[in-house]
Scaffold this motif. Structure first.
Motif, PDB file in Angstrom:
ATOM      1  N   ASN A 170     -18.401 -39.869  10.917  1.00  0.00           N
ATOM      2  CA  ASN A 170     -17.160 -39.746  11.663  1.00  0.00           C
ATOM      3  C   ASN A 170     -15.968 -39.719  10.711  1.00  0.00           C
ATOM      4  O   ASN A 170     -15.972 -40.391   9.675  1.00  0.00           O
ATOM      5  CB  ASN A 170     -17.007 -40.903  12.654  1.00  0.00           C
ATOM      6  N   GLN A 198     -16.536 -32.740  18.466  1.00  0.00           N
ATOM      7  CA  GLN A 198     -17.407 -32.238  19.531  1.00  0.00           C
ATOM      8  C   GLN A 198     -16.649 -32.050  20.838  1.00  0.00           C
ATOM      9  O   GLN A 198     -16.793 -31.031  21.512  1.00  0.00           O
ATOM     10  CB  GLN A 198     -18.589 -33.191  19.718  1.00  0.00           C
ATOM     11  N   TRP A 199     -15.823 -33.043  21.197  1.00  0.00           N
ATOM     12  CA  TRP A 199     -15.044 -32.919  22.426  1.00  0.00           C
ATOM     13  C   TRP A 199     -14.092 -31.731  22.350  1.00  0.00           C
ATOM     14  O   TRP A 199     -13.898 -31.007  23.344  1.00  0.00           O
ATOM     15  CB  TRP A 199     -14.257 -34.196  22.691  1.00  0.00           C
ATOM     16  N   PHE A 258     -23.409 -33.933  14.673  1.00  0.00           N
ATOM     17  CA  PHE A 258     -24.437 -34.980  14.724  1.00  0.00           C
ATOM     18  C   PHE A 258     -24.932 -35.342  13.320  1.00  0.00           C
ATOM     19  O   PHE A 258     -25.535 -36.399  13.130  1.00  0.00           O
ATOM     20  CB  PHE A 258     -25.622 -34.534  15.583  1.00  0.00           C
ATOM     21  N   GLU A 297     -13.678 -43.010  16.320  1.00  0.00           N
ATOM     22  CA  GLU A 297     -14.802 -42.210  16.795  1.00  0.00           C
ATOM     23  C   GLU A 297     -16.109 -42.997  16.836  1.00  0.00           C
ATOM     24  O   GLU A 297     -17.071 -42.572  17.482  1.00  0.00           O
ATOM     25  CB  GLU A 297     -14.994 -40.987  15.887  1.00  0.00           C
ATOM     26  N   ASN A 298     -16.144 -44.131  16.159  1.00  0.00           N
ATOM     27  CA  ASN A 298     -17.394 -44.899  16.077  1.00  0.00           C
ATOM     28  C   ASN A 298     -17.866 -45.414  17.435  1.00  0.00           C
ATOM     29  O   ASN A 298     -19.056 -45.672  17.616  1.00  0.00           O
ATOM     30  CB  ASN A 298     -17.213 -46.080  15.115  1.00  0.00           C
ATOM     31  N   ASP A 299     -16.934 -45.567  18.363  1.00  0.00           N
ATOM     32  CA  ASP A 299     -17.299 -46.065  19.693  1.00  0.00           C
ATOM     33  C   ASP A 299     -17.444 -44.947  20.721  1.00  0.00           C
ATOM     34  O   ASP A 299     -17.572 -45.212  21.911  1.00  0.00           O
ATOM     35  CB  ASP A 299     -16.230 -47.058  20.181  1.00  0.00           C
ATOM     36  N   MET A 300     -17.437 -43.683  20.252  1.00  0.00           N
ATOM     37  CA  MET A 300     -17.514 -42.545  21.161  1.00  0.00           C
ATOM     38  C   MET A 300     -18.928 -41.971  21.179  1.00  0.00           C
ATOM     39  O   MET A 300     -19.595 -41.915  20.142  1.00  0.00           O
ATOM     40  CB  MET A 300     -16.519 -41.460  20.735  1.00  0.00           C
ATOM     41  N   THR A 301     -19.380 -41.534  22.368  1.00  0.00           N
ATOM     42  CA  THR A 301     -20.688 -40.881  22.464  1.00  0.00           C
ATOM     43  C   THR A 301     -20.684 -39.580  21.688  1.00  0.00           C
ATOM     44  O   THR A 301     -21.613 -39.281  20.933  1.00  0.00           O
ATOM     45  CB  THR A 301     -21.041 -40.613  23.937  1.00  0.00           C
ATOM     46  N   PHE A 302     -19.657 -38.794  21.885  1.00  0.00           N
ATOM     47  CA  PHE A 302     -19.427 -37.581  21.105  1.00  0.00           C
ATOM     48  C   PHE A 302     -18.119 -37.771  20.343  1.00  0.00           C
ATOM     49  O   PHE A 302     -17.154 -38.334  20.880  1.00  0.00           O
ATOM     50  CB  PHE A 302     -19.328 -36.346  22.006  1.00  0.00           C
ATOM     51  N   ASN A 303     -18.074 -37.286  19.099  1.00  0.00           N
ATOM     52  CA  ASN A 303     -16.858 -37.492  18.334  1.00  0.00           C
ATOM     53  C   ASN A 303     -15.785 -36.469  18.701  1.00  0.00           C
ATOM     54  O   ASN A 303     -16.004 -35.571  19.525  1.00  0.00           O
ATOM     55  CB  ASN A 303     -17.147 -37.503  16.820  1.00  0.00           C
TER      56      ASN A 303
END
Length: 276
Positions: free
Chosen positions: A236, A250-251, A232, A241-247
């Motif tokens: 990124n 994290q996933w 957090f 990754e800019n359009d992801m809730t978690f990068n």
């Protein structure tokens, strides 16, 4: 007005006959050299041969490099795989090896240590428990190398210890503008050092009464729970990754955390087996 830390470091330390010696390469080598000293100390204290430590280090080196490289490409460069598979695989094996992923390194090492444990006929989780202190120490060296490379930088902040990362054109990446940022590399470096001390203390005081796998689970939970939250604070790494809730980091940490919980449950349900 707050005075932040201006970070102008070059990724190169010096040149030898025109060949550049880089901070990241030096820290990568130091991770294995220091790790070998720790591993040798552990094996000596447990009356195991240095030949076993040498072989385990070789397994770890190959697994780390291959796993980290493949992990970076399959986790972070997969759009290239979809658009141009040939270029994807050529780029993955062609030096310089600028992209390495810690999640890939973990997968590679877990596989390699399984092969080692089968060859040496020792419990798998016994092996991983002896390696994780060295992995924690190695992680500290690697993240310090990232700091010297001014890569994996944090997001903008106004904390008094923020760094102004000045881009070096030779690195080939751009962090938009020079603004005070979290030194996220330093956070992870220091976290790894703390974990190394904790694991070595635990091994020295509690190893006789500890179920195999406990130290491995602690290592994975500590590293990847922190990794999830540290993300957090980071920029990124790749544009998708800019359009992801978690990068992606994290996933990828979630299955490792679940795997560690599984090891912890297994460890407490299975009594420790004596080594042969």
């Amino acid at each position: 007005m707050l005075t932040y830390i201006d970070w102008h470091t070059s990724p190169e330390i010096f040149e030898v006959f025109g060949f550049p010696i880089r901070w990241y390469g030096l820290m990568f080598a130091m991770a294995f050299l220091a790790g070998y000293q720790v591993l040798s100390y552990i094996f000596k204290k447990e009356s195991r041969s240095l030949e076993e430590a040498d072989e385990l280090l070789l397994y770890a080196m190959i697994a780390t490099v291959v796993g980290a490289r493949m992990g970076h490409y399959f986790f972070y460069e997969y759009p290239l795989l979809l658009s141009d598979p040939v270029k994807f695989f050529i780029s993955m094996i062609k030096p310089p090896y600028a992209g390495l992923a810690s999640h890939g390194a973990v997968i590679g090492m877990l596989i390699a240590f399984y092969l080692y444990s089968k060859k040496r006929n020792v419990p798998y989780l016994y092996v991983t428990d002896r390696v994780v202190p060295t992995a924690a120490l190695g992680g500290a060296f690697i993240r310090f190398g990232n700091l010297m490379n001014s890569e994996i930088v944090g997001k903008q902040t106004d904390v008094p210890w923020a760094f102004n990362f000045f881009n070096d054109p030779s690195l080939g990446h751009d962090y938009f503008e020079v603004v005070p940022r979290h030194p996220s590399q330093l956070y992870e470096c220091l976290s790894c050092l703390v974990l190394f001390v904790i694991l070595m203390w635990f091994w020295s005081r509690k190893k006789q009464n500890t179920t195999n796998g406990f130290m491995t689970a602690v290592f994975l939970l500590y590293v990847f729970i922190l990794r999830f939250f540290y993300e957090f604070l980071k920029e990124n790494q790749v544009s998708f990754e800019n359009d992801m809730t978690f990068n992606m980091g994290q996933w990828l940490s979630v299955p490792v955390i679940l795997f560690a919980i599984g090891i912890l449950v297994y460890a407490f349900r299975n009594p420790r087996k004596e080594l042969k």
